[in-house]
Design a protein around this motif. Structure first.
Motif, PDB file in Angstrom:
ATOM      1  N   ALA A 486      33.134  37.972  44.510  1.00 19.11           N
ATOM      2  CA  ALA A 486      34.157  36.932  44.365  1.00 19.11           C
ATOM      3  C   ALA A 486      33.490  35.561  44.249  1.00 19.11           C
ATOM      4  O   ALA A 486      33.906  34.712  43.447  1.00 19.11           O
ATOM      5  CB  ALA A 486      35.116  36.966  45.550  1.00 19.11           C
ATOM      6  N   GLY A 487      32.430  35.355  45.056  1.00 21.29           N
ATOM      7  CA  GLY A 487      31.692  34.090  44.965  1.00 21.29           C
ATOM      8  C   GLY A 487      31.094  33.886  43.592  1.00 21.29           C
ATOM      9  O   GLY A 487      31.137  32.774  43.038  1.00 21.29           O
ATOM     10  N   ASP A 488      30.545  34.957  43.002  1.00 25.96           N
ATOM     11  CA  ASP A 488      29.988  34.867  41.643  1.00 25.96           C
ATOM     12  C   ASP A 488      31.073  34.509  40.634  1.00 25.96           C
ATOM     13  O   ASP A 488      30.837  33.743  39.694  1.00 25.96           O
ATOM     14  CB  ASP A 488      29.338  36.195  41.254  1.00 25.96           C
ATOM     15  CG  ASP A 488      28.033  36.452  42.003  1.00 25.96           C
ATOM     16  OD1 ASP A 488      27.544  35.503  42.644  1.00 25.96           O
ATOM     17  OD2 ASP A 488      27.531  37.587  41.943  1.00 25.96           O
ATOM     18  N   GLU A 489      32.265  35.089  40.813  1.00 24.44           N
ATOM     19  CA  GLU A 489      33.376  34.772  39.893  1.00 24.44           C
ATOM     20  C   GLU A 489      33.745  33.301  39.980  1.00 24.44           C
ATOM     21  O   GLU A 489      34.007  32.647  38.957  1.00 24.44           O
ATOM     22  CB  GLU A 489      34.584  35.642  40.233  1.00 24.44           C
ATOM     23  CG  GLU A 489      35.766  35.418  39.295  1.00 24.44           C
ATOM     24  CD  GLU A 489      36.965  36.288  39.628  1.00 24.44           C
ATOM     25  OE1 GLU A 489      38.093  35.903  39.243  1.00 24.44           O
ATOM     26  OE2 GLU A 489      36.785  37.348  40.267  1.00 24.44           O
ATOM     27  N   VAL A 490      33.763  32.751  41.190  1.00 26.51           N
ATOM     28  CA  VAL A 490      34.072  31.325  41.366  1.00 26.51           C
ATOM     29  C   VAL A 490      33.014  30.465  40.675  1.00 26.51           C
ATOM     30  O   VAL A 490      33.343  29.496  39.976  1.00 26.51           O
ATOM     31  CB  VAL A 490      34.166  30.986  42.870  1.00 26.51           C
ATOM     32  CG1 VAL A 490      34.261  29.469  43.067  1.00 26.51           C
ATOM     33  CG2 VAL A 490      35.367  31.672  43.494  1.00 26.51           C
ATOM     34  N   LEU A 491      31.738  30.819  40.857  1.00 25.95           N
ATOM     35  CA  LEU A 491      30.661  30.047  40.229  1.00 25.95           C
ATOM     36  C   LEU A 491      30.761  30.079  38.708  1.00 25.95           C
ATOM     37  O   LEU A 491      30.609  29.037  38.048  1.00 25.95           O
ATOM     38  CB  LEU A 491      29.301  30.614  40.669  1.00 25.95           C
ATOM     39  CG  LEU A 491      28.918  30.418  42.139  1.00 25.95           C
ATOM     40  CD1 LEU A 491      27.668  31.221  42.473  1.00 25.95           C
ATOM     41  CD2 LEU A 491      28.710  28.945  42.460  1.00 25.95           C
ATOM     42  N   CYS A 492      31.031  31.244  38.127  1.00 27.19           N
ATOM     43  CA  CYS A 492      31.129  31.361  36.669  1.00 27.19           C
ATOM     44  C   CYS A 492      32.354  30.615  36.136  1.00 27.19           C
ATOM     45  O   CYS A 492      32.304  30.005  35.057  1.00 27.19           O
ATOM     46  CB  CYS A 492      31.184  32.834  36.260  1.00 27.19           C
ATOM     47  SG  CYS A 492      29.627  33.716  36.538  1.00 27.19           S
ATOM     48  N   THR A 493      33.453  30.674  36.885  1.00 27.02           N
ATOM     49  CA  THR A 493      34.660  29.941  36.462  1.00 27.02           C
ATOM     50  C   THR A 493      34.407  28.448  36.474  1.00 27.02           C
ATOM     51  O   THR A 493      34.799  27.725  35.540  1.00 27.02           O
ATOM     52  CB  THR A 493      35.840  30.289  37.389  1.00 27.02           C
ATOM     53  OG1 THR A 493      36.077  31.696  37.338  1.00 27.02           O
ATOM     54  CG2 THR A 493      37.102  29.547  36.968  1.00 27.02           C
ATOM     55  N   MET A 540      41.675  25.323  40.461  1.00 29.45           N
ATOM     56  CA  MET A 540      40.815  26.505  40.593  1.00 29.45           C
ATOM     57  C   MET A 540      41.410  27.401  41.673  1.00 29.45           C
ATOM     58  O   MET A 540      41.062  27.322  42.848  1.00 29.45           O
ATOM     59  CB  MET A 540      39.376  26.114  40.930  1.00 29.45           C
ATOM     60  CG  MET A 540      38.623  25.487  39.771  1.00 29.45           C
ATOM     61  SD  MET A 540      36.881  25.208  40.152  1.00 29.45           S
ATOM     62  CE  MET A 540      36.270  26.859  40.381  1.00 29.45           C
ATOM     63  N   GLU A 541      42.335  28.228  41.246  1.00 26.05           N
ATOM     64  CA  GLU A 541      43.054  29.122  42.149  1.00 26.05           C
ATOM     65  C   GLU A 541      42.686  30.561  41.803  1.00 26.05           C
ATOM     66  O   GLU A 541      42.706  30.958  40.644  1.00 26.05           O
ATOM     67  CB  GLU A 541      44.559  28.903  42.002  1.00 26.05           C
ATOM     68  CG  GLU A 541      45.386  29.614  43.029  1.00 26.05           C
ATOM     69  CD  GLU A 541      46.853  29.192  42.974  1.00 26.05           C
ATOM     70  OE1 GLU A 541      47.659  29.835  43.644  1.00 26.05           O
ATOM     71  OE2 GLU A 541      47.168  28.224  42.254  1.00 26.05           O
ATOM     72  N   PHE A 542      42.351  31.357  42.809  1.00 29.42           N
ATOM     73  CA  PHE A 542      41.902  32.728  42.595  1.00 29.42           C
ATOM     74  C   PHE A 542      42.733  33.693  43.426  1.00 29.42           C
ATOM     75  O   PHE A 542      43.158  33.368  44.541  1.00 29.42           O
ATOM     76  CB  PHE A 542      40.427  32.876  42.984  1.00 29.42           C
ATOM     77  CG  PHE A 542      39.494  32.024  42.179  1.00 29.42           C
ATOM     78  CD1 PHE A 542      38.906  32.514  41.027  1.00 29.42           C
ATOM     79  CD2 PHE A 542      39.218  30.713  42.561  1.00 29.42           C
ATOM     80  CE1 PHE A 542      38.044  31.731  40.271  1.00 29.42           C
ATOM     81  CE2 PHE A 542      38.368  29.923  41.820  1.00 29.42           C
ATOM     82  CZ  PHE A 542      37.780  30.432  40.666  1.00 29.42           C
ATOM     83  N   GLN A 543      42.943  34.856  42.864  1.00 33.57           N
ATOM     84  CA  GLN A 543      43.620  35.920  43.594  1.00 33.57           C
ATOM     85  C   GLN A 543      42.679  37.129  43.636  1.00 33.57           C
ATOM     86  O   GLN A 543      42.443  37.785  42.624  1.00 33.57           O
ATOM     87  CB  GLN A 543      44.942  36.304  42.916  1.00 33.57           C
ATOM     88  CG  GLN A 543      45.733  37.344  43.668  1.00 33.57           C
ATOM     89  CD  GLN A 543      46.202  36.845  45.034  1.00 33.57           C
ATOM     90  OE1 GLN A 543      46.725  35.745  45.158  1.00 33.57           O
ATOM     91  NE2 GLN A 543      45.982  37.655  46.079  1.00 33.57           N
ATOM     92  N   PHE A 544      42.117  37.372  44.796  1.00 33.78           N
ATOM     93  CA  PHE A 544      41.235  38.513  44.984  1.00 33.78           C
ATOM     94  C   PHE A 544      41.986  39.630  45.697  1.00 33.78           C
ATOM     95  O   PHE A 544      43.098  39.425  46.199  1.00 33.78           O
ATOM     96  CB  PHE A 544      40.000  38.109  45.801  1.00 33.78           C
ATOM     97  CG  PHE A 544      39.225  36.964  45.204  1.00 33.78           C
ATOM     98  CD1 PHE A 544      38.627  37.104  43.955  1.00 33.78           C
ATOM     99  CD2 PHE A 544      39.102  35.760  45.879  1.00 33.78           C
ATOM    100  CE1 PHE A 544      37.909  36.059  43.397  1.00 33.78           C
ATOM    101  CE2 PHE A 544      38.389  34.713  45.326  1.00 33.78           C
ATOM    102  CZ  PHE A 544      37.798  34.860  44.077  1.00 33.78           C
ATOM    103  N   GLU A 545      41.382  40.798  45.741  1.00 37.68           N
ATOM    104  CA  GLU A 545      42.019  41.925  46.440  1.00 37.68           C
ATOM    105  C   GLU A 545      42.256  41.590  47.910  1.00 37.68           C
ATOM    106  O   GLU A 545      43.248  42.018  48.500  1.00 37.68           O
ATOM    107  CB  GLU A 545      41.133  43.169  46.340  1.00 37.68           C
ATOM    108  CG  GLU A 545      41.091  43.790  44.950  1.00 37.68           C
ATOM    109  CD  GLU A 545      40.271  45.067  44.941  1.00 37.68           C
ATOM    110  OE1 GLU A 545      39.892  45.536  46.047  1.00 37.68           O
ATOM    111  OE2 GLU A 545      40.025  45.597  43.845  1.00 37.68           O
TER     112      GLU A 545
END
Length: 732
Positions: A486-493, A540-545
Motif C-alpha cells: 500500500a505504501g508503494d502504491e501511495v508513492l507511485c500515485t 490523495m484518497e486511497f481505499q485499501f482492503e
C-alpha cells in the motif's frame, strides 16, 4: 579443397594464435568473403571479416547453436535449405569434425549462387574435443555456378574475348566472344546465343577500334588497360577495364555505364551527407530529426516515418513531412507479428523494397486501407536490425525516382547508421535508468537530480530556479497500518501526480523513502507558488482492503540565486523550510526564510515510543463504539493484565474492552461512553471507578481518564489512561 586453401590451412594449424601473424590473416581474407572464429567450448562465434549482408544479419558475435541454423534458413535456396540447416546444427558439426580437421560443403545461396562453406579445426583439447574452428564462406569458381547464377551476380557488363591474330601472330585483328553476362546482353540488345562464338566485327556494324588496341596491349604486351570511350554497340559512354584471364589467348572486359558512375557518385554523396548530419549532433532526438529532414529532401519524398519496436508493438517515433506545419497523420501502432509478416512479404531482410501502394492489397487489407486514406502512392521500406533482431522500420512515402540517386542503396546504407544510433540510444537510456532513475517510481533518484540540477546551474548561473522539497505526512502510519505494498502504491500515485502538476521541463525526483524533490528551471519562487498550492491541496484518497486512508504532503521551497548560492545550499534551505512546515502542523508549504535554522527540530526526532512506554500509567486506545476494537496498548497495560506482550493482551481481551472489564461494570461503562459521545464531551472530568479482570483471573479496581477524539484514519476513538486505585490511594 583447392590448392591455395590447403596451403592456408596448413599454415593455420601451425599457428597457436590465428591472428598472431598479419600475413596469415591477409592471405585468408584474400580468398574468403566471410570469416568467423568459432569457440565450441563457449558456443560463441566472433566475426573476423564479413560481407555487409552477413554482418547485417548475424552481427559481430553470437551463439553458434542459435545463429548458424537461422542463417542457413534465410540464405539458402529452397532445394538446399533443409539439408544445410541440418548440416550446421551444433551437434552435427561437432560429430563431423570429430575424426577430421577440415570439412567443406557447397550450397546454393539466394544472393551469390554457389557458395563454399569450409570448417578448419584450429585447436582441440587434450582429449580431442573441439575448441577453436575457423568457419569461412566464399563464392566458388565460375565453373561451379550455373551461367544463370553468374549472370545474376555480376554487377557490371562483362565479357571474355579470345584474340584472333594475323598470320604473324603479332597483331590482333578481331576478337571472338567466349562468354557474355546478362548485363552485357541487355546493353547491346543481343541474346547470348547471338554472341558466343561470333566475332565483334562480324556481329556489330559499328564498334570501337580501341577494343583491338586494348586487347593487343593485354595479350601481346602483357599490360592491363582501362579508360573511358564511346561504345557504339552499347550506345553509351562507358568506363572499362581489360585484363588477361587464365584461358589461353583470352582477355576479359568489364564495362560500367558512365551515367551509372555518376549515379553511384551522387548516391555515395547523399549517404555521406545524411550520415554526417546524423553523427554531428550529440542529442539523439535532434540528430534523428535533422537526418530525416535531410533524407526527405534528398529523396524528394512527401513523408518519412521511423517506426520502432517497443513492448511487442511497432509505433512511430520520428516523422518528417515536406510541408512544414502540416499536422502529420502517423501510421497506426502495429503488433510485432505484423513487422515479422512484413519481412516475409519483402522476401528478404537484407534489401530495401520499393512498392506501389496497390501491392499491399495482398499483404494486409487494413494496412492498405490506411495507406490509401493517407494518400500514399508509393513507398520504400527498410527493416532495421540489431544482432539479427528487428528493431524498427523506415518508411519513405511518395518518393520521386528521378534516377539521379539509387534510392535502395541510399536507404540500405543509411539504415546501418540509424540502427546503430537507435541501439546506442537504447543502451544509454538503460544505463541512465539504472544509474539515475528510481526503480519504483521511474523518477530521477538523488544521484540523477544532483547531476542534472548541477549541470543546469553551471550553464545558467544567473537564471532563477526553484527547488521544492516535499514528503508525505505520517507515511509510517500508512506502511504500518496497510502494509508496504500500500505504501508503494501511495508513492507511485504521488509520483504520477507530480508529473501532472508540474511542467514537463521540471526535474522531478524521489530523494529516498517518502521524500521527493522538484527542480523548476527559469522559475522564481513566486511563479512556482501556484504549482505548490495545487500540490498541497491535491486529493490523495486511497481505499485499501484494510480500510480507508487520506494522504497529505508538506513542502518547503527556496529560490536560486536569490536565497541560495549553490546546489548544496539549495538542498539545505529547502530542507529547513520543509521542517518548518512539519513543526507547525504539516499539510502545508513554506518558502525558506532567514532565521528558520534556529527552529528546534529535536521535537520532530523525539521517539514517541519512548513517551508512550514511559508514562506512569496504562494507556489503551479503542474505537468509540460498543464492541469497539482495541487499537493500541502500552507495556504498562500489558503488565497490568498479567500478559506477556501486546498480542497476548489482544488475544486475552478478544480485541475489545469487554474482554477485560468486569461483567457487572461493562454495561454502565458503555452507557456512560455513549452519553459522553452524544454530548460531544472530549474529557470525562470525574473519575470512573470500576473493576477489571486479568488473564490470571485477578480482579483489580481501577479508575480512568478518557479523551474522545476524531481521527482521519479511524473515525471516533477513545484514549484511556488506567490507574490502579490502590496505588493512587497509597500516594494520596
Amino acid at each position: 579443397m583447392d590448392k591455395r586453401a590447403k596451403q592456408i590451412y596448413k599454415g593455420l594449424i601451425r599457428q597457436k594464435d590465428m591472428l598472431s601473424e598479419r600475413s596469415m590473416l591477409d592471405a585468408i581474407t584474400s580468398i574468403y568473403n566471410s570469416i568467423h572464429l568459432l569457440d565450441f567450448e563457449k558456443d560463441v562465434y566472433n566475426e573476423i571479416q564479413a560481407t555487409p549482408e552477413i554482418h547485417d544479419y548475424v552481427g559481430s558475435t553470437g551463439k553458434i547453436s542459435e545463429c548458424f541454423p537461422a542463417v542457413m534458413k534465410e540464405m539458402t535456396t529452397p532445394e538446399s535449405r533443409e539439408s544445410m540447416v541440418s548440416f550446421v546444427e551444433f551437434e552435427t558439426i561437432t560429430e563431423k569434425l570429430r575424426e577430421c580437421d577440415n570439412l567443406e560443403v557447397d550450397f546454393r545461396g539466394v544472393i551469390h549462387g554457389w557458395i563454399r562453406a569450409s570448417f578448419f579445426v584450429i585447436s582441440r583439447t587434450l582429449t580431442g574435443k573441439l575448441r577453436k574452428v575457423l568457419f569461412t564462406t566464399r563464392v566458388v569458381d565460375v565453373g561451379m555456378s550455373s551461367q544463370m547464377d553468374f549472370e545474376k551476380d555480376m554487377p557490371v557488363a562483362y565479357v571474355v574475348l579470345r584474340a584472333i591474330y594475323d598470320e604473324s601472330h603479332t597483331q590482333v585483328r578481331d576478337m571472338e566472344f567466349v562468354f557474355v553476362n546478362q548485363k552485357y546482353c541487355e546493353w547491346t540488345g543481343k541474346a547470348p546465343e547471338e554472341l558466343i562464338g561470333q566475332t565483334i566485327y562480324g556481329t556489330f556494324e559499328r564498334t570501337n577500334d580501341d577494343w583491338l588496341k586494348n586487347c593487343q596491349e593485354v595479350m601481346i604486351e602483357g599490360k592491363s588497360s582501362y579508360g573511358r570511350v564511346f561504345a557504339p554497340e552499347m550506345g553509351a559512354w562507358v568506363s572499362f577495364n581489360c585484363a588477361p584471364v587464365s584461358k589461353k589467348d583470352c582477355c576479359a572486359f568489364a564495362f560500367i555505364n558512365s551515367d551509372e558512375e555518376q549515379k553511384q557518385f551522387e548516391t555515395n554523396e547523399a549517404v555521406i551527407y545524411c550520415t554526417t548530419v546524423l553523427n554531428s549532433e550529440r542529442d539523439y532526438k535532434t540528430a534523428m530529426n535533422k537526418m530525416f529532414h535531410t533524407l526527405g529532401y534528398t529523396l524528394h519524398a512527401d513523408r518519412i516515418f521511423l517506426m520502432e519496436v517497443n513492448n511487442n508493438m511497432v509505433e512511430t517515433t520520428f516523422k518528417w513531412t515536406c510541408r512544414s506545419g502540416e499536422d502529420l497523420e502517423c501510421p497506426p501502432k502495429y503488433p510485432m507479428h505484423v513487422l515479422l509478416r512484413m519481412r516475409e512479404f519483402m522476401n528478404t531482410h537484407r534489401s530495401v523494397s520499393l512498392y506501389e501502394v496497390d501491392d499491399f492489397k495482398q499483404f494486409d487489407n487494413s494496412v492498405y486501407e490506411n495507406m490509401k486514406a493517407r494518400g500514399v502512392k508509393n513507398l520504400a521500406i527498410k527493416i532495421l536490425y540489431s544482432n539479427r533482431r528487428p528493431i524498427g522500420i523506415i518508411c519513405v512515402e511518395n518518393y520521386e525516382d528521378d534516377h539521379v540517386l539509387d534510392i535502395q542503396q541510399v536507404l540500405n546504407k543509411i539504415s546501418y547508421y540509424v540502427s546503430f544510433r537507435i541501439t546506442n540510444h537504447d543502451l544509454v537510456d538503460e544505463l541512465d535508468t539504472v544509474g539515475n532513475r528510481d526503480a519504483l517510481t521511474g523518477l530521477l533518484n538523488r544521484h540523477g537530480i544532483d547531476r542534472y540540477t548541477d549541470q543546469y546551474i553551471y550553464a545558467h548561473e544567473m537564471m532563477p530556479c526553484t527547488l521544492i522539497m516535499l514528503d508525505i505526512d505520517n507515511f509510517k502510519y500508512v506502511n504500518d497500518m496497510f502494509g508496504h505494498l500500500a505504501g508503494d502504491e501511495v508513492l507511485c500515485t504521488l509520483a504520477n501526480n507530480l508529473k501532472k502538476i508540474f511542467p514537463e521541463e521540471a526535474l522531478i525526483a524521489r530523494n529516498g523513502g517518502d521524500e521527493f524533490l522538484v527542480f523548476m528551471k527559469n522559475v522564481t519562487a513566486q511563479q512556482a507558488e501556484p504549482y505548490i498550492d495545487r500540490l498541497v491541496h491535491m486529493d490523495m484518497e486511497f481505499q485499501f482492503e484494510e480500510g480507508h486512508c487520506m494522504v497529505t504532503v508538506s513542502a518547503g521551497y527556496v529560490e536560486y540565486p536569490k536565497q541560495a548560492n549553490g546546489l548544496q545550499d539549495l538542498f539545505k534551505k529547502a530542507d529547513i523550510a520543509l521542517y518548518a512546515v512539519k513543526l507547525n502542523g504539516k499539510n502545508g508549504a513554506h518558502i525558506y526564510e532567514e532565521g528558520m535554522e534556529k527552529e528546534d527540530r529535536k521535537q520532530l526526532g523525539f521517539n514517541m515510543n519512548d513517551i508512550v512506554e514511559n508514562i506512569p500509567c496504562a494507556l489503551i486506545v479503542h474505537e468509540a463504539k460498543a464492541e469497539g476494537h482495541i487499537l493500541f496498548a502500552n507495556n504498562q497495560a500489558v503488565d497490568m493484565f498479567d500478559c506477556t506482550d501486546l498480542n497476548d493482551f489482544l488475544q486475552y481481551a478478544g480485541l475489545n474492552c469487554r474482554g477485560f472489564i468486569h461483567e457487572e461494570d461493562y454495561d454502565w461503562l458503555m452507557e456512560d461512553l455513549s452519553l459522553q459521545n452524544a454530548a460531544g464531551l472530549p474529557i470525562l472530568r470525574s473519575k470512573r471507578d470500576y473493576r477489571v479482570v486479568t488473564r490470571k483471573g485477578t480482579v483489580k479496581r481501577v479508575f480512568d481518564m478518557q479523551r474522545l477524539v476524531e481521527s482521519k484514519y479511524h473515525g471516533s476513538i477513545v484514549y484511556v489512561l488506567l490507574f490502579m486505585k490502590e496505588s493512587c490511594e497509597e500516594l494520596s
